[in-house]
Design a protein around this motif. Sequence first.
Motif, PDB file in Angstrom:
ATOM      1  N   PHE A 118       0.812  -1.202   0.000  1.00 44.02           N
ATOM      2  CA  PHE A 118       0.000   0.000   0.000  1.00 44.02           C
ATOM      3  C   PHE A 118       0.860   1.273   0.000  1.00 44.02           C
ATOM      4  O   PHE A 118       0.329   2.365   0.132  1.00 44.02           O
ATOM      5  CB  PHE A 118      -0.924   0.021   1.220  1.00 44.02           C
ATOM      6  CG  PHE A 118      -2.166  -0.807   1.038  1.00 44.02           C
ATOM      7  CD1 PHE A 118      -3.386  -0.210   0.781  1.00 44.02           C
ATOM      8  CD2 PHE A 118      -2.112  -2.187   1.121  1.00 44.02           C
ATOM      9  CE1 PHE A 118      -4.535  -0.970   0.601  1.00 44.02           C
ATOM     10  CE2 PHE A 118      -3.247  -2.960   0.952  1.00 44.02           C
ATOM     11  CZ  PHE A 118      -4.470  -2.347   0.698  1.00 44.02           C
ATOM     12  N   GLN A 177      -4.698  -0.498   6.268  1.00 49.81           N
ATOM     13  CA  GLN A 177      -3.880   0.046   5.168  1.00 49.81           C
ATOM     14  C   GLN A 177      -4.693   0.958   4.268  1.00 49.81           C
ATOM     15  O   GLN A 177      -4.228   2.021   3.856  1.00 49.81           O
ATOM     16  CB  GLN A 177      -3.280  -1.102   4.348  1.00 49.81           C
ATOM     17  CG  GLN A 177      -2.289  -1.979   5.118  1.00 49.81           C
ATOM     18  CD  GLN A 177      -2.920  -3.285   5.563  1.00 49.81           C
ATOM     19  OE1 GLN A 177      -4.010  -3.280   6.139  1.00 49.81           O
ATOM     20  NE2 GLN A 177      -2.225  -4.394   5.311  1.00 49.81           N
ATOM     21  N   LEU A 182      -4.137   5.102   3.836  1.00 46.60           N
ATOM     22  CA  LEU A 182      -3.998   5.673   2.500  1.00 46.60           C
ATOM     23  C   LEU A 182      -5.035   6.782   2.279  1.00 46.60           C
ATOM     24  O   LEU A 182      -4.720   7.841   1.721  1.00 46.60           O
ATOM     25  CB  LEU A 182      -4.153   4.567   1.460  1.00 46.60           C
ATOM     26  CG  LEU A 182      -3.678   4.848   0.031  1.00 46.60           C
ATOM     27  CD1 LEU A 182      -2.232   5.319   0.005  1.00 46.60           C
ATOM     28  CD2 LEU A 182      -3.856   3.598  -0.824  1.00 46.60           C
ATOM     29  N   GLU A 235      -4.300  10.687   1.212  1.00 45.24           N
ATOM     30  CA  GLU A 235      -4.644  11.252  -0.093  1.00 45.24           C
ATOM     31  C   GLU A 235      -5.893  12.129  -0.062  1.00 45.24           C
ATOM     32  O   GLU A 235      -6.051  13.007  -0.903  1.00 45.24           O
ATOM     33  CB  GLU A 235      -4.802  10.154  -1.152  1.00 45.24           C
ATOM     34  CG  GLU A 235      -5.993   9.251  -1.005  1.00 45.24           C
ATOM     35  CD  GLU A 235      -6.186   8.341  -2.224  1.00 45.24           C
ATOM     36  OE1 GLU A 235      -5.740   8.695  -3.326  1.00 45.24           O
ATOM     37  OE2 GLU A 235      -6.783   7.260  -2.059  1.00 45.24           O
ATOM     38  N   LYS A 286      -5.590   0.528  -5.530  1.00 45.18           N
ATOM     39  CA  LYS A 286      -5.260  -0.641  -4.720  1.00 45.18           C
ATOM     40  C   LYS A 286      -6.456  -1.590  -4.604  1.00 45.18           C
ATOM     41  O   LYS A 286      -6.295  -2.813  -4.573  1.00 45.18           O
ATOM     42  CB  LYS A 286      -4.763  -0.209  -3.334  1.00 45.18           C
ATOM     43  CG  LYS A 286      -3.341   0.315  -3.354  1.00 45.18           C
ATOM     44  CD  LYS A 286      -2.369  -0.731  -3.865  1.00 45.18           C
ATOM     45  CE  LYS A 286      -0.963  -0.196  -4.064  1.00 45.18           C
ATOM     46  NZ  LYS A 286      -0.051  -1.187  -4.680  1.00 45.18           N
TER      47      LYS A 286
END
Length: 477
Positions: free
Chosen positions: A5, A85, A89, A93, A184
């Motif tokens: 990740f 994870q 993330l 972001e 992902k």
Amino acid sequence: MAISFVDNFVLTIDGKKVASSETKDVINPATEEPFAVAPIATPQHLEDAVNAASRALPSWSATPVEKRQEMLSNLGDLVARHLQQFAELLSKEVGKPKAAAGKEVGGLVAWLKAAVSHSLPDETIVDTPQRKVVVRYVPLGVCAAITPWNFPLTLMAWKLVPALVTGNCLIVKPSPFAPLGTLKFGELAQQVLPPGVLSVLSGNDELGPWISKHPGIAKISLTGSVGTGKKAMASAASTLKRVTLELGGNDAAVVLDDVDPKAIAPKLFRGSFMNTGQVCVAMKRIYIHENVYEAVRDALVEYAKTVKVGDPLDPSNEVGPVQNQMQFEKVKIFFDDCDQNGYKFALGGKLVEHRKGYFLPITIIDNPPELSKIVQEEPFGPIVPLLRWNEEDDVVKRANDTNLGLAASVWSNDLDRAQNIARRLEAGTVWINEVQTTHWDQPFGGFKQSGVGVEHSKHGLYSWVNIQSLTLNRALL
């Protein structure tokens, strides 16, 4: 099989990881610094994804719905094993505080698991010795989902689950401001789904129009601004694509004079400022009855002062930054307009100069004019106006005086009175004594320019299929 990740963000096409020679930095909105690199899809990548989906479609659409449901549910279990994870993330972001990021990933898991309750079985509407008529729900084919940056995983799930459970293949295009979690997810999904059923393409501003115009794509489901929706609809017209559009809102909240100010303050705060106000169905205008106006205003301000704004990776912060610089500059215009016109700031208003990150203070405007910019337009940031009212007909008229109609809310201990007002509000969803609650069995869509079509429930499923009447005359020839 574990995936990384922290690096190696790739496109997913035909079940494979695909790199691109062109890339784009992804910016952490809390630091204004790039922290990852995302691939930029080319026209050839799109062509490859459409071709892969077309090849996968016959087998996928013929797969029993129970098997498709099972795969999506299994994908939910797989995401759950990577929840932390994905959440980290998202924090980096999108700028979501950790708790909010974890809640969004949990919502993605719940939506995938709920696929087991989604189906459109054949319906026999005539069955006599002479004749039989069956209504069938046939997949549209290769479809596309265009998703925004504020809830990249949630709003992807809203499109992906009904698209795949009804037998379509899907190409997902996430926002260029927040593509990483979706990339992902696309990579992870290949451990469950057959190749070609789901492709994920990140790109720049050109990718959306390429998708809208592509003759091999049968439908677009888009969540975004009104302007973006109009452009997508115009482009889709060239091939008569189906469209589902969930667009902007200028949601009104109507607070009656029998509320407890201290009890309602946290609810109004979260309805206005959750996700830094970057929610399509956030309260954008709060109309408060004049008998409780000052008390509710003061309680809301007092509560807002207890909420910390800052680095989303710090669990003590409940409000993070605006997600990107372009939106940051747009929201600042509302701050400047209120200041230049001399409107009263009940809270906030002063920007911290030279601070790293796209942070804006939680700001509450005290009874600005009805025709002011902050009332008439959607800021999509951490600023909200409070407005006085005293007659029900007047407040309903003011709440409805907009070309948008995504959602609204009414707040009162008199449930009959609240329902009477709610039924008069021109919005796709009207909440009473709650806000921003959605469910896969509850239709969601907008009135006026807030959208075309609905998502969720059987009504949303219908938008992903062609309806076929199959008739059988039993008389022998």
